[in-house]
Motif scaffolding. Structure first.
Motif, PDB file in Angstrom:
ATOM      1  N   LEU A  69      63.836  32.324  37.925  1.00  0.00           N
ATOM      2  CA  LEU A  69      63.206  31.592  36.830  1.00  0.00           C
ATOM      3  C   LEU A  69      63.343  30.105  37.134  1.00  0.00           C
ATOM      4  CD1 LEU A  69      64.872  33.534  33.860  1.00  0.00           C
ATOM      5  CD2 LEU A  69      62.772  34.136  35.087  1.00  0.00           C
ATOM      6  N   ILE A  70      62.249  29.377  37.032  1.00  0.00           N
ATOM      7  CA  ILE A  70      62.259  27.954  37.375  1.00  0.00           C
ATOM      8  C   ILE A  70      61.781  27.144  36.181  1.00  0.00           C
ATOM      9  CG2 ILE A  70      61.321  26.185  38.906  1.00  0.00           C
ATOM     10  CD1 ILE A  70      61.139  29.699  40.128  1.00  0.00           C
ATOM     11  N   ILE A  71      62.483  26.065  35.890  1.00  0.00           N
ATOM     12  CA  ILE A  71      62.119  25.167  34.793  1.00  0.00           C
ATOM     13  C   ILE A  71      61.767  23.809  35.389  1.00  0.00           C
ATOM     14  CG2 ILE A  71      62.899  24.037  32.681  1.00  0.00           C
ATOM     15  CD1 ILE A  71      64.904  26.362  32.359  1.00  0.00           C
ATOM     16  N   ILE A  72      60.531  23.379  35.179  1.00  0.00           N
ATOM     17  CA  ILE A  72      60.069  22.096  35.709  1.00  0.00           C
ATOM     18  C   ILE A  72      59.781  21.170  34.531  1.00  0.00           C
ATOM     19  CG2 ILE A  72      58.369  20.921  37.148  1.00  0.00           C
ATOM     20  CD1 ILE A  72      57.858  23.605  38.536  1.00  0.00           C
ATOM     21  N   PRO A  73      60.592  20.137  34.330  1.00  0.00           N
ATOM     22  CA  PRO A  73      60.387  19.222  33.202  1.00  0.00           C
ATOM     23  C   PRO A  73      59.084  18.432  33.339  1.00  0.00           C
ATOM     24  CG  PRO A  73      62.616  19.029  34.098  1.00  0.00           C
ATOM     25  CD  PRO A  73      61.817  19.824  35.083  1.00  0.00           C
ATOM     26  N   PRO A  74      58.605  17.849  32.249  1.00  0.00           N
ATOM     27  CA  PRO A  74      57.400  17.011  32.320  1.00  0.00           C
ATOM     28  C   PRO A  74      57.571  15.866  33.314  1.00  0.00           C
ATOM     29  CG  PRO A  74      58.006  17.449  30.034  1.00  0.00           C
ATOM     30  CD  PRO A  74      59.136  17.950  30.877  1.00  0.00           C
ATOM     31  N   GLN A  75      56.469  15.506  33.959  1.00  0.00           N
ATOM     32  CA  GLN A  75      56.392  14.357  34.864  1.00  0.00           C
ATOM     33  C   GLN A  75      57.143  14.547  36.182  1.00  0.00           C
ATOM     34  OE1 GLN A  75      54.528  11.558  34.658  1.00  0.00           O
ATOM     35  NE2 GLN A  75      53.623  12.244  32.735  1.00  0.00           N
ATOM     36  N   VAL A  93      66.591  26.083  38.725  1.00  0.00           N
ATOM     37  CA  VAL A  93      66.384  27.474  39.133  1.00  0.00           C
ATOM     38  C   VAL A  93      67.508  28.343  38.582  1.00  0.00           C
ATOM     39  CG1 VAL A  93      66.120  29.067  41.065  1.00  0.00           C
ATOM     40  CG2 VAL A  93      65.226  26.736  41.253  1.00  0.00           C
ATOM     41  N   LEU A  94      67.126  29.430  37.923  1.00  0.00           N
ATOM     42  CA  LEU A  94      68.089  30.429  37.468  1.00  0.00           C
ATOM     43  C   LEU A  94      67.867  31.700  38.281  1.00  0.00           C
ATOM     44  CD1 LEU A  94      67.824  29.999  33.582  1.00  0.00           C
ATOM     45  CD2 LEU A  94      69.549  29.048  35.111  1.00  0.00           C
ATOM     46  N   HIS A  95      68.913  32.149  38.973  1.00  0.00           N
ATOM     47  CA  HIS A  95      68.834  33.370  39.769  1.00  0.00           C
ATOM     48  C   HIS A  95      69.272  34.564  38.925  1.00  0.00           C
ATOM     49  CE1 HIS A  95      68.127  30.855  43.235  1.00  0.00           C
ATOM     50  NE2 HIS A  95      69.271  30.220  43.057  1.00  0.00           N
TER      51      HIS A  95
END
Length: 298
Positions: free
Chosen positions: A70-76, A127-129
């Motif tokens: 699971l991937i978290i991409i913040p704004p900008q 990234v959450l594995h």
């Protein structure tokens, strides 16, 4: 849902619509289209990798990714991705604007949790594995968002907003989001410089584009700029310019009846032989073969 290889850069359009600014993009990368080009946007992006492996670059830092991540991409945040050699990569990308979670009344949830995220004041996990703490509950929430989006019940928008609030409750509650201001540093300055160069390329890719022009934008010598771009992105500036031109060429091949020569000139290639050779090296086929393959399959 729309299935495509994402090739946008600084995105100007709205994902979803003004009343519900979110959209889900099922994405497939393989040997014929192995990269998600360097780009950024004002929205947050959540990625759930269904299969395959590859690498994701977020704010010029590299993260290996694989099935289940699971991937978290913040704004900008400037980001790109690619598959590993001989591997495919399939994932859902949930793209949404955090404004949809803000209250017009500026309640405590908005002030304490949502506005700081929009302002880039907080650090988030990237990234959450599968072996990460609380992975299962976070993954379940992402799956719920995708299912609601696919089924589209009369209340699917309410379900999605509820799931997004649940997601941030989990991230805040388990300490994944830290209330620590992100200070200005050399790395963020470099990111902004790369954005300036990329934005100029996107606006002028179909023109003659000397490297010296880009170097002047950043007040670098041509030699320094070439080194800087390669060190920060992992590929040469010429490679990136050609990638932008080729992806625009692909769109024209599928959406117009222009000849290959006309398309080459339209996207900035002045040498037709070089265009065909570069196209074949990237897509493993000629422009005409690409058009025949994908137009006939639609």
């Amino acid at each position: 849902m729309e299935n495509f290889n994402r090739s946008f850069f600084k995105e100007q359009g709205i994902h979803g619509d003004l009343l519900f600014p979110m959209k889900i993009y099922p994405t497939h990368l393989d040997k014929n289209s192995p990269t998600m080009c360097l780009h950024w946007h004002d929205e947050m992006e959540l990625i759930h990798v269904h299969s395959g492996s590859g690498n994701l670059s977020i704010n010029l830092k590299n993260y290996p990714i694989k099935t289940g991540d699971l991937i978290i991409i913040p704004p900008q945040c400037i980001h790109s991705g690619k598959t590993h050699i001989s591997s495919c990569l399939d994932y859902d990308a949930i793209v949404f604007h955090l404004d949809m979670l803000r209250s017009a009344a500026m309640d405590s949830v908005t002030m304490d949790f949502i506005t700081p995220l929009i302002g880039g004041e907080l650090t988030l996990p990237i990234v959450l594995h599968e072996d990460s703490l609380h992975y299962a509950s976070i993954r379940h929430t992402l799956i719920s968002i995708v299912e609601s989006y696919q089924i589209r019940s009369p209340v699917y928008q309410l379900e999605i907003k509820a799931s997004l609030f649940q997601l941030f409750a989990l991230l805040y509650g388990h300490g994944f989001i830290q209330k620590v201001p992100v200070t200005e540093n050399i790395h963020t300055v470099r990111i902004e410089k790369i954005k300036i160069a990329i934005q100029y390329i996107l606006e002028h890719y179909n023109e003659d584009l000397p490297i010296q022009t880009l170097a002047n934008l950043l007040q670098y010598s041509e030699y320094h700029f070439i080194r800087f771009f390669k060190e920060q992105t992992g590929f040469t500036c010429i490679h990136y310019i050609n990638t932008v031109r080729l992806q625009n060429a692909c769109e024209l091949l599928l959406s117009t009846s222009l000849s290959v020569t006309e398309i080459a000139l339209e996207v900035g290639f002045q040498n037709i032989s070089y265009f065909i050779r570069t196209f074949k090296a990237k897509y493993n086929c000629t422009p005409n073969a690409y058009r025949k393959k994908y137009v006939s399959s639609t």
